[in-house]
Design an enzyme around this catalytic site. Sequence first.
Site, mmCIF file in Angstrom:
data_model
loop_
_atom_site.group_PDB
_atom_site.id
_atom_site.type_symbol
_atom_site.label_atom_id
_atom_site.label_comp_id
_atom_site.label_asym_id
_atom_site.label_seq_id
_atom_site.Cartn_x
_atom_site.Cartn_y
_atom_site.Cartn_z
ATOM 1 C CG ASP A 59 -10.139 7.202 6.717
ATOM 2 O OD1 ASP A 59 -9.040 7.180 6.119
ATOM 3 O OD2 ASP A 59 -10.258 7.344 7.949
ATOM 4 C CG ASP A 100 -2.075 4.899 5.026
ATOM 5 O OD1 ASP A 100 -1.943 3.811 5.605
ATOM 6 O OD2 ASP A 100 -3.160 5.301 4.551
ATOM 7 N NE ARG A 117 -11.034 -1.346 3.443
ATOM 8 C CZ ARG A 117 -11.685 -1.593 4.568
ATOM 9 N NH1 ARG A 117 -12.854 -2.213 4.543
ATOM 10 N NH2 ARG A 117 -11.184 -1.234 5.730
ATOM 11 C CE LYS A 137 -6.834 8.282 8.399
ATOM 12 N NZ LYS A 137 -7.581 7.152 8.965
ATOM 13 C CE LYS A 172 -3.353 2.504 2.945
ATOM 14 N NZ LYS A 172 -4.266 2.424 4.116
ATOM 15 C CD GLU A 222 -6.799 5.201 2.500
ATOM 16 O OE1 GLU A 222 -7.812 5.312 3.193
ATOM 17 O OE2 GLU A 222 -5.701 4.854 2.968
ATOM 18 C CG ASP A 278 -5.631 7.690 4.931
ATOM 19 O OD1 ASP A 278 -6.511 8.373 4.350
ATOM 20 O OD2 ASP A 278 -5.870 6.633 5.550
HETATM 21 N N1 BES Z 1 -4.531 4.213 6.972
HETATM 22 C C1 BES Z 1 -5.686 3.874 7.709
HETATM 23 C C2 BES Z 1 -5.435 2.793 8.747
HETATM 24 C C3 BES Z 1 -4.533 3.141 9.898
HETATM 25 C C4 BES Z 1 -5.057 3.591 11.091
HETATM 26 C C5 BES Z 1 -3.180 2.948 9.805
HETATM 27 C C6 BES Z 1 -4.235 3.862 12.158
HETATM 28 C C7 BES Z 1 -2.342 3.213 10.881
HETATM 29 C C8 BES Z 1 -2.864 3.664 12.063
HETATM 30 C C9 BES Z 1 -6.793 3.367 6.786
HETATM 31 O O1 BES Z 1 -6.795 3.887 5.503
HETATM 32 C C10 BES Z 1 -8.091 3.733 7.415
HETATM 33 O O2 BES Z 1 -8.336 4.899 7.550
HETATM 34 N N2 BES Z 1 -8.883 2.736 7.779
HETATM 35 C C11 BES Z 1 -10.127 2.948 8.393
HETATM 36 C C12 BES Z 1 -11.134 2.004 7.772
HETATM 37 C C13 BES Z 1 -12.560 2.296 8.131
HETATM 38 C C14 BES Z 1 -13.010 3.577 7.496
HETATM 39 C C15 BES Z 1 -13.408 1.150 7.676
HETATM 40 C C16 BES Z 1 -9.976 2.690 9.886
HETATM 41 O O3 BES Z 1 -9.253 1.770 10.268
HETATM 42 O O4 BES Z 1 -10.560 3.421 10.663
HETATM 43 ZN ZN ZN Z 2 -4.935 4.522 4.790
HETATM 44 ZN ZN ZN Z 3 -7.874 5.747 5.357
#
Ligand code: BES
Ligand code: ZN
Ligand code: ZN
Length: 499
Positions: free
Chosen positions: A350, A291, A354, A280, A268, A352, A273
Amino acid sequence: MSLTFSCMQRSQFKGEKDTLALFDWEDDKINAIGWLDSKKEALMKNMAQKEGFKGKPGELLVHYPENAQPSCRLVIVGIGKKKEADLKHLRLATAKAVRAALKQSDTLWIGIPDWPERAAHAEALAQVITEAAMLAQYKYLKHKTDTEETKQDRTLKNVILVAEKPGDLPRIEAGVKKGKAAGEAANLVRDLVNEPPSMKRPLTLAKLAKTFATRQLKVRVYNKSELERMGMHALLGVNRGSDHEPAFVHLVYKPSGTPKKRIGLVGKGITFDSGGLNIKVGTGMTTMKLDMAGGATVFAVLKACEKLNLACEVQGFVPLTENMPGGDAYKPGDVVKALNGKTIEILNTDAEGRVILADALAFAAKQDLDAIIDLATLTGAVLVALGDQITGLMSNNDRVATDFENAAKAAGEKVWRLPLDKDYKERYKSKVADIANVSFQGGTPGTIGAGLFLQEFVDNKPWVHLDIAGTAWADNDSTMGPSGGTGAMVRTLLEYLTN
Ligand code: BES
Ligand code: ZN
Ligand code: ZN
């Protein structure tokens, strides 16, 4: 700032101004450290007793020169019980020794410990010591100007591994070579993860990857118009909110002989992000330069393949973009079509990672590969489930998963397999597209759900998914390195590819 490594025999030791690190078993009481003359041994035993030094893993005993042999700064580090002889203790002990030495000396001599079946372990011991030394002395000072902090900063310049038996030297040299390649790769990942997000835009990273190209490593960068022609509309969709163009990097390492196995690594590469329109909040965004850790890991591992003369073919796939809420940003309710023709309804911008991985995995699945491994800082949920020390592993193939778990064990990194339970899959049904990028149904597991989503794009090829959202970043300094990017899974991947 680079650390040099060399190997010598004990008779060549001449470290008057240096630091000498010797390891001590917990059950030993400074007895078996053949380096010390009787005077010094008595002195150290006395000191150990006074300070309650037991030789527990990582425990330190430091002594300054006097008229005894060897005359140099002496650091004795515990490596735990001999009957447990665990390389993870040696890793920790080496890191402690490096930290104790770098404040005082340019050169650290390390006596290879008297391990059970020493000769058989010589290479592994040297590899572990080298890796740990490189990780422990890592710092990211690139953007510090000439402050007190940088003035006082001291680095170690040389590490000399000292062999008890001259016959071990070739194996020790081989171990140092492996350890250096792995340590350099992990520290490269750290550098890239720590880099500020506006200094590592997608095209900047793609250009950097191009500089890694050699005769055995080909690097191809696909730009925006090529992505449009290829049909990578998932990656393009995420990119729409950003002012900076996306890129997709394909790297191919070919061994000198005919490869028995071909492995694909997908990482990734979100260079920042923000969450996009589902922006966020609060502190959730502060570390989001991390990220692209999966992508950085793929770059670093591909760069190391040639140094390690790996016998398998390794391909890398890194989709790169920012996730930003610009005027044309992709929106909840939008539908994008991935490279394999599957349509994705975006319900949360968010989620993104996947989405861009859908294209990258579909691209990898079209190559002739025996297994695909992806690495992604994918879900905050994995941090809740497994914390910052254990990587979440998911797979559609027990054999590849077990091989990978064994590689992690050997490399001293922790993974834990989570089930890709089919019953959760229907929660990602979309009313308008083939699949939705999130599920709103209560009780849906975040990390497993993301894994189930990715599985739709690997075309049933043997595949392992690593969620490194918890392990790619350290909030606090530790013995193994400062806060920031960690380089997690680099050593495990190299171990896996070596075997
Ligand atoms: N990059 C984040 C995941 C992340 C969170 C990495 C904390 C490192 C530390 C990812 O893109 C994300 O935002 N995931 C969301 C998914 C949700 C919207 C289903 C998450 O984990 O909150
Ligand atoms: Zn992310
Ligand atoms: Zn994200």
